[in-house]
Design an enzyme around this catalytic site. Structure first.
Site, PDB file in Angstrom:
ATOM      1  CB  CYS B 145      -1.351  -0.250   0.649  1.00  0.00           C
ATOM      2  SG  CYS B 145      -0.657  -0.557   2.901  1.00  0.00           S
ATOM      3  CG  HIS B 259      -1.454   4.398   4.518  1.00  0.00           C
ATOM      4  ND1 HIS B 259      -1.922   4.043   5.823  1.00  0.00           N
ATOM      5  CD2 HIS B 259      -0.557   2.907   4.121  1.00  0.00           C
ATOM      6  CE1 HIS B 259      -1.887   2.048   6.180  1.00  0.00           C
ATOM      7  NE2 HIS B 259      -0.910   2.747   5.123  1.00  0.00           N
ATOM      8  CD  GLN B 334      -4.308  -0.050   3.623  1.00  0.00           C
ATOM      9  OE1 GLN B 334      -4.868  -1.115   4.367  1.00  0.00           O
ATOM     10  NE2 GLN B 334      -3.524  -1.617   3.020  1.00  0.00           N
TER      11      GLN B 334
END
Lengths: 353, 353
Positions: B145, B259, B334
């Site tokens: 990711c 993220h 993510q």
């Protein structure tokens, strides 16, 4: 940069007695409360303790050494008989009242950014440049929390290995924005867990399970925010490396009161992680937390309530094949070493003079 | 690195029909559910959809296009008639069942790390190296990711300005450790707000209002954790720059599913932030969020549910006086671009062949 209109002169009465009368300005704030805790925990010798705050907080009491002390409203006359005034009520209050405290004979240890870049005011992290305290003319500035937490480990590395560049990304707790921001983090998170909407009042963005670029104003020219510019300028000043290249990204994360920093440090010559570890192992104010097998490294949860800066994840920077760069991760209690504890440590050195 | 025992050959039946039968392996997991959402939201043409999971989840149903679809227990015979198998049930399951899927005539898009460094398996971010899909022999790997979220903006910068070094610090959400970790973040935070103790079951450290170095195992030699080593190796492979120097610190923060990454990028020659901004403004999969006056930059809360990687805080790296380095901050979902969406985008390109 704010410069005092008239240069302050250390008056004879600014020699602090061994058992002084201390005032805390901003006693009910997040840092103020920790200043009280530090004075108590460190058995700071006191002839008297005066708690000062805004008129809004006056009349409240705070517990200290098993006594309830009254909080008084701050005014120009508050500093009579005070030897050391610990200011932590924001730049505005420091700019307005610090001179009155000095005039009354107190030495001011100021936790705000008001005087940090004033050449007449020493900016001090005791483990780094404690000797600068002696040069004060009535005011000593307590640095920005990130600058303190970064310089405690960077300074011994610089002394031993000569740093020539620092790259930093911060993970900053709510406490740096004050007690109200800590409460907003708690309240907005509780609302999110209940599936309810929450409108931020203190910080500019949603905080529950979120993070955002530091809330300090962004300089439209450079693109750096006020927090980043403070850390750069103050780190250079504390370590006395005026042109040290520092790149930094300051980020507010949903953590209550300890900051963490991912640091990449480039030295003048190749340095091994083992050398960095050895240097930090004996450094004042640093505690190594660097257990690879247990995946145990510095964390806010363990830095909270600790006076030391935790340092770990010491490893080569794989971005620099020259072998001159080392990466590490540090964490420190924003309210303690990042603010209250550092101020009290400065005050302790005043007593020793 | 795991290499398939026998090199896979693209069989004629692995030419995917324009309206294929798709299987999702790990359909009840955090990414599995998002794979369903992506297929629905993007109107993916389907002859049939098969939901596969562990026997524990078999018998449940999941809603798709207003129908309740049954979840079946995965076994070797599950892939009969399947043209595309989207795997997202961990490396172990991929290693055990991917060959069976390929043998049954399916093209596997694998979200695990099982085959990512296999030279016979293309590792693809469609915006970066979508052309590599054509070379598959039955399996295409969906990258880590962080590698996806980083390479979407890094690739156009590299094409235009030639990158020679990257320094990264991540702010990684719970979702990367699965649905159980997201639940642990919620539960442990609720407990903390009630003042109750909580013992972590999924992650190795307390997660409520805390952060910690990524939970992947740490290589005792280099000191880098498995996540960091993946990001380095995969970023180099996706961008086809085998020796690109990358220094990275991966940190788990108390955020649910997006993220963020603080990136410092050094180019071969001086590049201005304005050039970087112009390059990213037109880049596929990137959305600029870079408003200095409003202090509005990429945040997980705004990246959540978005297919694009948000990019902002574009400014000179003050750590590099040469003018060759630029700092930026990016955020991406993510579960979407970091996992499910990227896999579905790969599957879409298979249909086009």
């Amino acid at each position: 940069m704010l410069t005092l209109e008239e240069p302050l002169q250390a008056a004879p009465h600014q020699v602090v007695p061994a058992t002084p009368t201390v005032a805390i300005v901003g006693a009910t704030g997040a840092v103020g409360v920790e200043l009280l805790h530090c004075l108590e925990a460190r058995n700071f010798p006191l002839a008297g303790l005066k708690l000062l705050a805004s008129p809004r907080s006056a009349g409240r009491t705070l517990r200290f050494r098993n006594q309830e002390l009254p909080v008084e409203a701050l005014d120009e006359a508050s500093f009579e008989g005070v030897n050391v005034a610990l200011f932590s009520a924001g730049s505005g209050v420091s700019k307005r009242y610090a001179a009155a405290a000095v005039k009354a004979g107190a030495v001011v240890v100021d936790n705000s950014s008001a005087f940090r870049m004033d050449p007449d005011v020493p900016l001090v992290v005791p483990e780094v440049n404690g000797a600068a305290i002696a040069s004060h003319r009535g005011i000593i500035a307590n640095p920005n929390c990130v600058a303190i937490i970064a310089t405690v480990p960077l300074w011994p590395l610089h002394q031993r290995h000569r740093i020539r560049r620092v790259t930093a990304a911060t993970y900053q707790a709510a406490s740096g924005a004050g007690a109200a921001a800590m409460e907003e983090l708690r309240e907005s998170t509780a609302a999110a867990l209940r599936g309810e909407a929450f409108t931020p009042r203190v910080l500019p963005h949603p905080y529950a399970f979120n993070l955002f670029s530091h809330n300090a104003e962004v300089d439209p020219e450079s693109g750096y925010n006020g927090e980043e510019l403070k850390v750069i300028a103050e780190t250079r000043r504390i370590m006395d490396v005026p042109a040290l290249p520092i790149g930094i990204t300051c980020v507010r994360v949903p953590v209550l009161r300890a900051h963490a920093i991912a640091l990449t440090v480039e030295f003048e010559a190749p340095v091994t992680p083992e050398e960095v570890r050895a240097t930090l192992a004996g450094a004042p104010g640093v505690r190594l937390v660097d257990d690879r097998a247990a995946n145990h490294f510095p964390m806010p949860s363990e830095a909270t309530g600790q006076g030391d800066v935790l340092a770990g994840r010491i490893r080569p920077d794989l971005g620099d094949p020259s072998g001159r760069s080392v990466a590490l991760f540090v964490a420190g209690d924003q309210l303690l070493k990042g603010a209250a504890l550092n101020a009290v440590q400065i005050a302790e050195q005043l007593l020793r003079r």
